[in-house]
Motif scaffolding. Structure first.
Motif, mmCIF file in Angstrom:
data_model
loop_
_atom_site.group_PDB
_atom_site.id
_atom_site.type_symbol
_atom_site.label_atom_id
_atom_site.label_comp_id
_atom_site.label_asym_id
_atom_site.label_seq_id
_atom_site.Cartn_x
_atom_site.Cartn_y
_atom_site.Cartn_z
ATOM 1 N N LEU A 154 -48.222 28.743 -22.916
ATOM 2 C CA LEU A 154 -48.461 30.053 -22.313
ATOM 3 C C LEU A 154 -47.272 30.988 -22.494
ATOM 4 C CD1 LEU A 154 -50.149 29.296 -18.848
ATOM 5 C CD2 LEU A 154 -51.209 30.368 -20.836
ATOM 6 N N PHE A 155 -46.070 30.408 -22.544
ATOM 7 C CA PHE A 155 -44.858 31.214 -22.596
ATOM 8 C C PHE A 155 -44.068 30.908 -23.870
ATOM 9 C CE2 PHE A 155 -46.090 30.420 -18.222
ATOM 10 C CZ PHE A 155 -46.170 31.711 -17.717
ATOM 11 N N GLU A 156 -43.076 31.729 -24.137
ATOM 12 C CA GLU A 156 -42.310 31.588 -25.377
ATOM 13 C C GLU A 156 -41.582 30.257 -25.462
ATOM 14 O OE1 GLU A 156 -40.229 35.344 -26.695
ATOM 15 O OE2 GLU A 156 -40.827 35.963 -24.673
ATOM 16 N N LYS A 157 -41.178 29.740 -24.316
ATOM 17 C CA LYS A 157 -40.562 28.420 -24.281
ATOM 18 C C LYS A 157 -40.635 27.885 -22.862
ATOM 19 C CE LYS A 157 -35.747 29.901 -23.482
ATOM 20 N NZ LYS A 157 -34.361 29.815 -23.982
ATOM 21 N N ASP A 158 -40.392 26.588 -22.715
ATOM 22 C CA ASP A 158 -40.351 25.952 -21.409
ATOM 23 C C ASP A 158 -38.992 26.259 -20.774
ATOM 24 O OD1 ASP A 158 -40.161 24.330 -19.212
ATOM 25 O OD2 ASP A 158 -40.751 22.483 -20.228
ATOM 26 N N ALA A 159 -38.985 27.138 -19.782
ATOM 27 C CA ALA A 159 -37.730 27.571 -19.162
ATOM 28 C C ALA A 159 -37.068 26.473 -18.350
ATOM 29 C CB ALA A 159 -37.987 28.795 -18.287
ATOM 30 N N PHE A 160 -37.804 25.403 -18.036
ATOM 31 C CA PHE A 160 -37.255 24.342 -17.196
ATOM 32 C C PHE A 160 -36.640 23.191 -17.987
ATOM 33 C CE2 PHE A 160 -40.216 26.402 -14.246
ATOM 34 C CZ PHE A 160 -39.445 26.477 -13.105
ATOM 35 N N GLU A 213 -50.463 38.543 -17.849
ATOM 36 C CA GLU A 213 -51.430 38.038 -18.826
ATOM 37 C C GLU A 213 -51.573 36.519 -18.729
ATOM 38 O OE1 GLU A 213 -52.021 37.827 -23.698
ATOM 39 O OE2 GLU A 213 -50.478 39.121 -22.827
ATOM 40 N N GLN A 214 -50.462 35.832 -18.496
ATOM 41 C CA GLN A 214 -50.486 34.378 -18.454
ATOM 42 C C GLN A 214 -50.914 33.816 -17.092
ATOM 43 O OE1 GLN A 214 -47.978 36.301 -19.400
ATOM 44 N NE2 GLN A 214 -47.015 35.581 -21.291
ATOM 45 N N LEU A 215 -50.607 34.526 -15.993
ATOM 46 C CA LEU A 215 -50.767 33.937 -14.672
ATOM 47 C C LEU A 215 -51.865 34.528 -13.797
ATOM 48 C CD1 LEU A 215 -46.995 33.502 -13.702
ATOM 49 C CD2 LEU A 215 -48.562 31.768 -14.572
#
Length: 512
Positions: free
Chosen positions: A184-190, A419-421
């Motif tokens: 969903l996002f550009e990268k996994d922020a975690f 858009e994603q959430l």
């Protein structure tokens, strides 16, 4: 004589009518602008959230520019617009009386009708917009609920403390687990935080960890996870027969409730809180001070410590990079004291960088199209560095660690990731739990924030009667008592959490 009285009465009636019209215009503008502002900065909120935060705003380190925008937008702008309309009407009428207005006059009946419709539309539109923005319909429904939180509340009872250990509790600002989805996002922020909290190393997590129904802001996250109850203001208790005993002078916060810090203090813990923002915002300092925290270090402390201005964001406070640096010093001090005295500590903290509108500090390298994603990753890197430091120092051998988001990411009009959430079917909160010296168990999945209260106490090594505290049941057990709120059907449980429960909150807010 009677003619003079009628003339005076008519003139007074005209003046009163005009004043009333301008008051309605002002009111409509206030409600409409307030509704638009709330939706832009916070999205839809609750009546309780509005009242709790409204009485404790801070222009320095508590929203900063947003607070000033609110003062100007809701307090000043409607007055200026209303005054402008009044002056325009006054000069227009004077020109007409003096014969200076040569434009053809329209029918007075038509003009009054149009004016009435416009004023009515403004008032109705503003009222409707504001009521829907703060969930007024839900508030009215909650006031008429048949459920009472007091019927399900359980006072925590510690039955064993032989295994008590130090505790580090880290709240991640807007730490929504959904942001880990790199599809969903550009990268996994975690990723940075995940790398130092792996299951293979003994870290645990609550799968599908939920925000409680009606929550969604920082103080709600703190109260729900540390007191096991939904956060509702004094207003929820106004209809109670005990309302006259409420402690509403601001010196205490939910003083009639037993929360995490209270239980730990009773067990000999030293409770310390670190935050980058002004702790007075939303009365966070009052809450913590009421419930066993002997030290609350915030924005003013970091300024006094000589932090340079580039380490602060003007709207909120100290960067997470510097907060974690101070946290390392603090955990060193507390751990040394605990070893010397034999009394454990609880170090709680709240990150800041990921509060929108996000601020990019110099320490954060933006490598994504959307700055928010990079800022999240940078913040998690700093938290991961702190966890790694504790491991290197050997603190994880006798210290439990609980890391979790304080709430889901806000979805106001001005925030990222709509858009994603917006239509995501299952948004969850990121969390990790470390318990030293015990076999890894499967934490009960799908629990909400209220269950984290007894979970934290048990992570700290305390044994609770029936694993219960507040409305929650520890995630360390798979068995839920039949009479617990957690055993209720979903719809009934939601209605329970939303109910105003005036008698319960009258006692919860009453001073001891």
């Amino acid at each position: 004589m009677s003619g003079q009285i009628l003339d005076v009465t008519r003139r007074v009636g005209v003046v009163v009518g005009r004043v009333l019209v301008y008051v309605l215009i002002w009111l409509g503008l206030v409600l409409l602008i307030a509704a638009l502002g709330i939706r832009f900065f916070w999205g839809e909120i609750s009546v309780g959230q509005m009242l709790l935060n409204l009485v404790s705003v801070e222009t320095d380190g508590g929203g900063g520019g947003i607070v000033w925008l609110g003062i100007l937008g809701v307090g000043v702008l409607p007055l200026l617009i209303t005054g402008g309309i009044a002056l325009w009407q006054y000069f227009r009428r004077r020109k007409r009386r003096n014969g200076e207005d040569t434009t053809p006059r329209r029918s007075p009946w038509i003009m009054r009708t149009v004016s009435t419709v416009l004023v009515g539309a403004l008032v109705i539109g503003g009222t409707t917009a504001f009521a829907s923005t703060v969930g007024m319909a839900d508030y009215i429904k909650a006031a008429n609920s048949k459920y009472n939180i007091g019927d399900y509340y359980v006072e925590p009872t510690v039955t064993g403390a032989e295994q008590k250990r130090n505790l580090v509790l880290i709240y991640l600002e807007s730490g929504e687990g959904t942001l880990a989805d790199d599809q969903l996002f550009e990268k996994d922020a975690f990723v940075p935080l995940k790398s130092v909290t792996q299951a293979s190393a003994g870290w645990q997590s609550v799968e599908n960890f939920q925000q409680y129904e009606g929550g969604g802001w920082t103080m709600a996250g703190l109260v729900s996870t540390q007191c096991g109850i939904p956060l509702k203001g004094v207003g929820s208790a106004e209809e109670s027969k005990d309302a006259s005993n409420l402690d509403d002078d601001g010196d205490t916060y939910l003083a009639g409730s037993t929360c995490l810090g209270d239980v730990l203090e009773e067990q000999g813990y030293t409770n310390v809180f670190l935050g980058g923002a002004n702790a007075s915002f939303a009365a966070k300092d009052t809450f913590l001070g009421t419930h066993g925290y002997s030290e609350v270090k915030d924005l003013s402390d970091w300024r006094d410590a000589g932090e340079p201005e580039e380490n602060f964001r003007k709207d909120w406070g100290l960067s997470d990079e510097r907060l974690m640096a101070h946290a390392m010093d603090e955990v060193d001090r507390l751990h040394a004291e605990a070893e010397e005295t034999g009394q454990p500590f609880n170090l709680s903290m709240l990150t800041l960088d990921t509060h929108e509108p996000v601020h990019v500090y110099d320490y954060c390298d933006v490598d994504t199209e959307n700055n928010v994603t990079s800022v999240f990753a940078c913040s998690m890197t700093e938290v991961a560095g702190f966890v790694d430091y504790m491991e290197q120092q050997g603190y994880l051998e006798d210290t439990a660690v609980v890391i979790m988001g304080d709430h889901l990411k806000h979805m106001s009009a001005g925030d990222a990731f709509h858009e994603q959430l917006d239509h995501h079917t299952n948004r969850t909160i990121f969390n990790r739990v470390w318990v030293p010296g015990e076999a890894v168990s499967t934490l009960r999945p799908g629990v909400d924030q209220l269950n984290m209260y007894p979970t934290i106490l048990e992570a700290a090594g305390l044994t609770l009667k029936d694993h219960e505290a507040g409305l929650g049941v520890s995630a360390f057990t798979s068995e839920v008592p039949a009479k617990s709120a957690q055993a209720m059907e979903r719809e009934a449980y939601v209605e329970l959490l939303e109910s105003l429960s005036p008698q319960f909150y009258a006692e919860a807010w009453a001073g001891r």
